[in-house]
Design a protein around this motif. Structure first.
Motif, short mmCIF file in Angstrom:
data_model
loop_
_atom_site.label_atom_id
_atom_site.label_comp_id
_atom_site.label_asym_id
_atom_site.label_seq_id
_atom_site.Cartn_x
_atom_site.Cartn_y
_atom_site.Cartn_z
N PRO A 154 0.79 -1.24 0.00
CA PRO A 154 0.00 0.00 0.00
C PRO A 154 0.82 1.28 0.00
O PRO A 154 0.51 2.23 -0.73
N GLU A 155 1.87 1.35 0.81
CA GLU A 155 2.68 2.56 0.85
C GLU A 155 3.45 2.75 -0.46
O GLU A 155 3.74 3.89 -0.86
N ALA A 156 3.78 1.65 -1.13
CA ALA A 156 4.42 1.76 -2.44
C ALA A 156 3.44 2.31 -3.46
O ALA A 156 3.81 3.15 -4.30
N THR A 157 2.20 1.87 -3.40
CA THR A 157 1.17 2.39 -4.30
C THR A 157 0.99 3.89 -4.09
O THR A 157 0.90 4.66 -5.05
N ARG A 158 0.96 4.31 -2.83
CA ARG A 158 0.80 5.74 -2.53
C ARG A 158 1.99 6.54 -3.03
O ARG A 158 1.83 7.63 -3.62
N TRP B 25 2.05 -9.06 -0.40
CA TRP B 25 2.52 -7.75 -0.85
C TRP B 25 3.75 -7.87 -1.73
O TRP B 25 4.64 -8.69 -1.46
N ALA B 26 3.80 -7.06 -2.77
CA ALA B 26 4.94 -6.99 -3.67
C ALA B 26 5.60 -5.62 -3.53
O ALA B 26 4.91 -4.60 -3.36
N GLY C 238 3.14 3.85 10.26
CA GLY C 238 3.32 2.67 11.10
C GLY C 238 4.44 1.76 10.65
O GLY C 238 4.58 0.65 11.16
N LEU C 239 5.29 2.23 9.72
CA LEU C 239 6.31 1.37 9.13
C LEU C 239 7.62 1.39 9.91
O LEU C 239 7.99 2.40 10.52
N PHE C 240 8.31 0.26 9.87
CA PHE C 240 9.69 0.20 10.35
C PHE C 240 10.48 -0.74 9.47
O PHE C 240 9.92 -1.62 8.79
#
Length: 283
Positions: A52-56, A151-152, A234-236
């Motif tokens: 999701p964060e890659a899509t954003r 996830w990819a 929320g990522l690490f």
């Protein structure tokens, strides 16, 4: 820091109750057909999507997340793969049109800590997403896993993460052996609440200070990273040493609702894991 011998201890000891607890991974609703004790295999189904964060991030650059149709999909015990266990591959399939997948006859006897799905394709970082973790169930899967998410990680997102953590920091953590996260090997984690929303202001700690020292928190715009707390994503990121595979424990500091997870990292690939409360009603 734990090394691969810990994994082999798990092979010998089975699923240790001390490392377990109630609950299910949020990517699975726990429904499906009960497992046949005489033929311990399950079917794993769900969707493969770009993280999701890659899509954003791609959207902010005017790009559309690529479709994953036709990608190969491998069901595996990820920590076993890291130490070249011949029995770590549990099943194989392919992503269908629209991102859906169904992999039958996944051999659960080979699961000791977790079940993950790996995607590998040109333009993407080889990555495995944990779909089922024995820490929540005290046992291997006993039902088919449905509605899972795999996830990819596009190379463009990996490059953004690498820039956020910084080549200097990565080289410091790898003794100069690697300048990118992929070359070092890394774990990409996300901390979410009981509803699946990312949590800001959270600190993830390892089983010792050495493990904790390898953890970074990318900023929401991926222009930098700190070693203190998560941003609103929320990522690490755990940066591997670039050497032999590691197995270690990670926990959300000061929050008992989040069980300690046994995870790992190995050179040349990423492991993706979601940290969520064991009790859906927990704050």
């Amino acid at each position: 820091m734990k090394r691969p011998n810990v994994f082999f201890c798990c092979l010998l000891l089975g699923l240790a109750p001390a490392a377990c607890g109630p609950g299910l991974e949020p990517e699975s609703d726990g429904s499906g057909t009960a497992i046949d004790p005489d033929n311990p295999t399950i079917t794993v189904s769900g969707r493969a999507e770009v993280f999701p964060e890659a899509t954003r991030l791609l959207a902010t650059q005017g790009q559309v997340a690529p479709a994953l149709d036709g990608f190969g999909l491998t069901l595996e015990e990820p920590l076993g793969v890291g130490v070249n266990d011949a029995h770590a591959v549990l099943g194989q399939g392919r992503v269908e049109a629209g991102g859906g997948f169904t992999v039958p006859d996944v051999a659960v006897k080979g699961i000791h800590l977790s079940l993950a799905a790996r995607v590998e394709h040109e333009g993407f970082v080889p990555s495995s997403t944990i779909l089922f973790d024995t820490v929540f169930t005290r046992t291997r899967p006993t039902l088919d896993l449905v509605d899972t998410r795999v996830w990819a990680l596009p190379n463009a997102f990996h490059d953004a993460l690498t820039r956020a953590v910084g080549e200097q920091a990565i080289r410091a953590q790898t003794g100069g052996a690697a300048g990118t996260l992929k070359d070092a090997g890394f774990l990409l984690g996300r901390v979410v609440d009981a509803k699946g929303a990312p949590r800001a202001g959270v600190r993830v700690v390892g089983e010792n200070n050495d493990v904790t020292a390898h953890i970074y928190y990318p900023s929401a715009d991926f222009r930098g990273a700190n070693q203190k707390l998560t941003s609103e994503t929320g990522l690490f990121v755990y940066v591997h040493s670039g050497g032999a595979p590691d197995v270690f424990g990670l926990a959300v500091k000061g929050e008992k609702a989040y069980l300690t997870r046994n995870v790992g990292a190995s050179q040349g690939s990423a492991l993706i894991v979601t940290f969520h409360p064991a009790d859906p009603a927990a704050p």
